[in-house]
Design a protein around this motif. Structure first.
Motif, mmCIF file in Angstrom:
data_model
loop_
_atom_site.group_PDB
_atom_site.id
_atom_site.type_symbol
_atom_site.label_atom_id
_atom_site.label_comp_id
_atom_site.label_asym_id
_atom_site.label_seq_id
_atom_site.Cartn_x
_atom_site.Cartn_y
_atom_site.Cartn_z
ATOM 1 N N PRO A 43 0.838 -1.196 0.000
ATOM 2 C CA PRO A 43 0.000 0.000 0.000
ATOM 3 C C PRO A 43 0.871 1.243 0.000
ATOM 4 O O PRO A 43 1.147 1.815 1.042
ATOM 5 N N PHE A 44 1.370 1.676 -1.150
ATOM 6 C CA PHE A 44 2.319 2.781 -1.229
ATOM 7 C C PHE A 44 1.710 4.078 -0.715
ATOM 8 O O PHE A 44 0.525 4.322 -0.812
ATOM 9 N N ILE A 45 2.563 4.932 -0.179
ATOM 10 C CA ILE A 45 2.155 6.260 0.257
ATOM 11 C C ILE A 45 1.947 7.149 -0.957
ATOM 12 O O ILE A 45 2.662 7.035 -1.953
ATOM 13 N N CYS A 46 0.988 8.036 -0.865
ATOM 14 C CA CYS A 46 0.612 8.872 -2.006
ATOM 15 C C CYS A 46 1.299 10.227 -1.975
ATOM 16 O O CYS A 46 1.291 10.908 -0.971
ATOM 17 N N TYR A 47 1.917 10.624 -3.092
ATOM 18 C CA TYR A 47 2.367 12.000 -3.272
ATOM 19 C C TYR A 47 2.274 12.326 -4.747
ATOM 20 O O TYR A 47 2.749 11.582 -5.587
ATOM 21 N N GLY A 48 1.672 13.440 -5.082
ATOM 22 C CA GLY A 48 1.516 13.801 -6.470
ATOM 23 C C GLY A 48 0.569 12.854 -7.167
ATOM 24 O O GLY A 48 -0.383 12.356 -6.587
ATOM 25 N N ASP A 49 0.837 12.596 -8.448
ATOM 26 C CA ASP A 49 -0.041 11.729 -9.231
ATOM 27 C C ASP A 49 0.518 10.330 -9.373
ATOM 28 O O ASP A 49 0.256 9.641 -10.343
ATOM 29 N N PHE B 130 -6.471 24.889 -15.114
ATOM 30 C CA PHE B 130 -5.060 24.533 -15.081
ATOM 31 C C PHE B 130 -4.228 25.447 -15.979
ATOM 32 O O PHE B 130 -4.657 25.812 -17.074
ATOM 33 N N SER B 131 -3.024 25.771 -15.488
ATOM 34 C CA SER B 131 -2.016 26.499 -16.268
ATOM 35 C C SER B 131 -0.740 25.671 -16.190
ATOM 36 O O SER B 131 -0.100 25.600 -15.134
ATOM 37 N N THR B 132 -0.357 25.034 -17.278
ATOM 38 C CA THR B 132 0.735 24.069 -17.235
ATOM 39 C C THR B 132 2.091 24.725 -17.017
ATOM 40 O O THR B 132 2.336 25.854 -17.470
ATOM 41 N N TYR B 133 2.976 24.014 -16.272
ATOM 42 C CA TYR B 133 4.311 24.565 -16.034
ATOM 43 C C TYR B 133 5.430 23.529 -16.043
ATOM 44 O O TYR B 133 6.597 23.898 -15.959
ATOM 45 N N ARG B 134 5.119 22.246 -16.154
ATOM 46 C CA ARG B 134 6.156 21.218 -16.290
ATOM 47 C C ARG B 134 5.567 20.002 -16.983
ATOM 48 O O ARG B 134 4.364 19.762 -16.925
ATOM 49 N N GLN B 135 6.424 19.237 -17.626
ATOM 50 C CA GLN B 135 5.988 17.944 -18.129
ATOM 51 C C GLN B 135 5.849 16.964 -16.965
ATOM 52 O O GLN B 135 6.644 17.006 -16.023
ATOM 53 N N GLY B 136 4.858 16.090 -17.047
ATOM 54 C CA GLY B 136 4.729 15.017 -16.073
ATOM 55 C C GLY B 136 5.539 13.827 -16.539
ATOM 56 O O GLY B 136 5.125 13.119 -17.459
ATOM 57 N N LEU B 137 6.687 13.623 -15.950
ATOM 58 C CA LEU B 137 7.586 12.557 -16.411
ATOM 59 C C LEU B 137 7.849 11.525 -15.323
ATOM 60 O O LEU B 137 7.948 11.863 -14.142
ATOM 61 N N HIS B 138 7.969 10.277 -15.742
ATOM 62 C CA HIS B 138 8.515 9.213 -14.912
ATOM 63 C C HIS B 138 9.912 8.910 -15.452
ATOM 64 O O HIS B 138 10.196 9.141 -16.635
ATOM 65 N N GLY B 139 10.771 8.402 -14.599
ATOM 66 C CA GLY B 139 12.139 8.127 -15.020
ATOM 67 C C GLY B 139 12.465 6.653 -14.983
ATOM 68 O O GLY B 139 12.024 5.922 -14.086
ATOM 69 N N PHE B 140 13.233 6.207 -15.966
ATOM 70 C CA PHE B 140 13.834 4.875 -15.954
ATOM 71 C C PHE B 140 15.264 5.045 -15.440
ATOM 72 O O PHE B 140 16.080 5.719 -16.084
ATOM 73 N N PHE B 141 15.578 4.452 -14.297
ATOM 74 C CA PHE B 141 16.917 4.554 -13.727
ATOM 75 C C PHE B 141 17.478 3.159 -13.472
ATOM 76 O O PHE B 141 16.739 2.234 -13.117
ATOM 77 N N ILE C 249 14.439 0.702 -12.139
ATOM 78 C CA ILE C 249 13.411 1.231 -11.253
ATOM 79 C C ILE C 249 12.704 2.373 -11.969
ATOM 80 O O ILE C 249 13.338 3.191 -12.634
ATOM 81 N N VAL C 250 11.387 2.402 -11.862
ATOM 82 C CA VAL C 250 10.579 3.459 -12.475
ATOM 83 C C VAL C 250 9.797 4.166 -11.370
ATOM 84 O O VAL C 250 9.048 3.532 -10.625
ATOM 85 N N GLN C 251 9.988 5.477 -11.266
ATOM 86 C CA GLN C 251 9.278 6.329 -10.323
ATOM 87 C C GLN C 251 9.133 7.699 -10.977
ATOM 88 O O GLN C 251 9.710 7.948 -12.038
ATOM 89 N N PRO C 252 8.387 8.610 -10.337
ATOM 90 C CA PRO C 252 8.392 9.982 -10.845
ATOM 91 C C PRO C 252 9.821 10.479 -11.033
ATOM 92 O O PRO C 252 10.673 10.305 -10.171
ATOM 93 N N HIS C 253 10.079 11.077 -12.174
ATOM 94 C CA HIS C 253 11.418 11.460 -12.580
ATOM 95 C C HIS C 253 12.129 12.320 -11.543
ATOM 96 O O HIS C 253 13.297 12.095 -11.204
ATOM 97 N N THR D 286 13.075 8.490 -20.029
ATOM 98 C CA THR D 286 11.922 9.061 -19.345
ATOM 99 C C THR D 286 10.648 8.579 -20.020
ATOM 100 O O THR D 286 10.662 8.162 -21.185
ATOM 101 N N LEU D 287 9.563 8.652 -19.277
ATOM 102 C CA LEU D 287 8.276 8.169 -19.756
ATOM 103 C C LEU D 287 7.219 9.196 -19.391
ATOM 104 O O LEU D 287 7.106 9.589 -18.228
ATOM 105 N N SER D 288 6.455 9.646 -20.376
ATOM 106 C CA SER D 288 5.396 10.606 -20.103
ATOM 107 C C SER D 288 4.293 9.933 -19.306
ATOM 108 O O SER D 288 3.903 8.800 -19.579
ATOM 109 N N ALA D 289 3.785 10.652 -18.310
ATOM 110 C CA ALA D 289 2.683 10.120 -17.509
ATOM 111 C C ALA D 289 1.440 9.883 -18.352
ATOM 112 O O ALA D 289 0.560 9.119 -17.946
ATOM 113 N N GLY D 290 1.369 10.497 -19.519
ATOM 114 C CA GLY D 290 0.217 10.314 -20.397
ATOM 115 C C GLY D 290 0.487 9.429 -21.599
ATOM 116 O O GLY D 290 -0.269 9.457 -22.567
ATOM 117 N N TRP D 291 1.587 8.655 -21.545
ATOM 118 C CA TRP D 291 1.962 7.835 -22.701
ATOM 119 C C TRP D 291 0.742 7.127 -23.289
ATOM 120 O O TRP D 291 -0.084 6.600 -22.555
#
Length: 330
Positions: free
Chosen positions: A9-15, A161-172, A243-247, A265-270
């Protein structure tokens, strides 16, 4: 052998995660997450990131007359002359408690500061638990939320909404890994990838794995661990490949630990792009001014300086948009 992978049951932060947390634990959990990401205080914090409360390197911005003029006539800020912004201190580099354990610092606070500068306003940051921001915003406790909120079609029904960053996940991967890059499904075929259960990343990688199988390639092996420490240990002990998590979270961990690196990197909306946005009350009219302010920061270079300061240049947008297409309802 080590502990077996589990679906926690992971803790929630962001999306990132989709779970319910009892209100009485929210503040405590946010502090625990921030502490875990920092590395239990300033001694173990990355030298690449300044987490001091003074923030001497904070980038400031000039007034933007066009943005000020775009504020609707008659719009009332929560506090006159002040831009009141909610932010969830969930972890560096986006937002965390500074080394004094009370000042909120990070990329989102710096961005909020720059927006306030452009509007000729003082800034008041209101630390909140991330899952509490919708109620606080609709009830008028703050003017906006700047806290890694992704644009979704469902949220657009209640917020602007007024966008200001890409929503990215990272492959590390480990720094000595033979995995050189991951840009599309075939690059991940057969790899053992750590991902959070119930996350958007998991949903996307399951689709990737299906595509790989249909193409005659090996499926992706998804692994689940009960916390970041167990995940990173699995990666370092070669029980997992990626490991894949928010970038942003992994950028900080890579700078802190010096033993993982980004390979994609992987877009959250892929397969589409999904952006992070300043969030305001639906129909308040403030979004247009905030979009104008953001584009001013992009055009004069202030925006790039803020992202570079927090090592998030990969998440830059070419321009800000008001209420763009968001993640669909699933």
């Amino acid at each position: 052998m080590g502990p077996a992978p589990v679906r926690p049951p992971f803790i929630c932060y962001g999306d990132t995660e989709f779970v319910t947390i009892h209100p009485s634990f929210r503040t405590m959990l946010a502090a625990l997450v921030a502490t875990a990401l920092i590395g239990f205080g300033p001694v173990k914090a990355s030298d690449d990131f300044d987490l001091s409360p003074q923030q001497p390197g904070r980038v400031r911005a000039a007034k933007n007359d066009a943005a000020i003029a775009a504020i609707p006539r008659g719009f009332k800020f929560v506090t006159p002359g002040t831009f009141t912004v909610a932010v969830a201190p969930g972890g560096p580099p986006l937002a965390t408690y500074a080394t004094d354990a009370k000042t909120v610092v990070g990329a989102d606070p710096d961005y909020a500061s720059a927006i306030a500068d452009t509007l000729g306003l003082k800034l008041e940051l209101v630390p909140v638990a991330w899952i509490d921001w919708p109620l606080g915003l609709t009830s008028g406790k703050y003017d906006a939320v700047i806290s890694n909120v992704g644009v979704t079609e469902q949220r657009k029904e209640k917020f602007d909404f007024s966008t200001y960053r890409q929503g990215l996940h990272g492959f590390f991967v480990k720094t000595d890994s033979k995995v050189a890059s991951i840009n599309e499904p075939k690059d991940a075929a057969g790899l053992r990838i750590i991902v959070g259960a119930g996350t958007n990343q998991e949903r996307i990688l399951l689709k990737w794995s299906d595509e790989d199988v249909q193409a005659g390639l090996k499926p992706i092996e998804l692994q689940y661990y009960d916390d970041d420490a167990a995940s990173l240990l699995a990666l370092q002990s070669n029980r997992a490949d990626v490991i894949v998590q928010p970038h942003a979270q992994l950028v900080y961990i890579a700078a802190r630990d010096k033993n993982i690196k980004r390979v994609g990197t992987l877009s959250a909306g892929w397969p589409d792009r999904s952006d992070v946005a300043i969030t305001t009350r639906k129909g308040s009219g403030l979004a247009a001014a905030l979009t104008t302010a953001t584009n001013g920061l992009i055009n004069d270079g202030t925006y790039a300086k803020i992202l570079d300061h927090w090592h998030l240049s990969e998440e830059a947008l070419a321009k800000s948009e008001t209420n763009p297409p968001g993640l669909p309802k699933y």
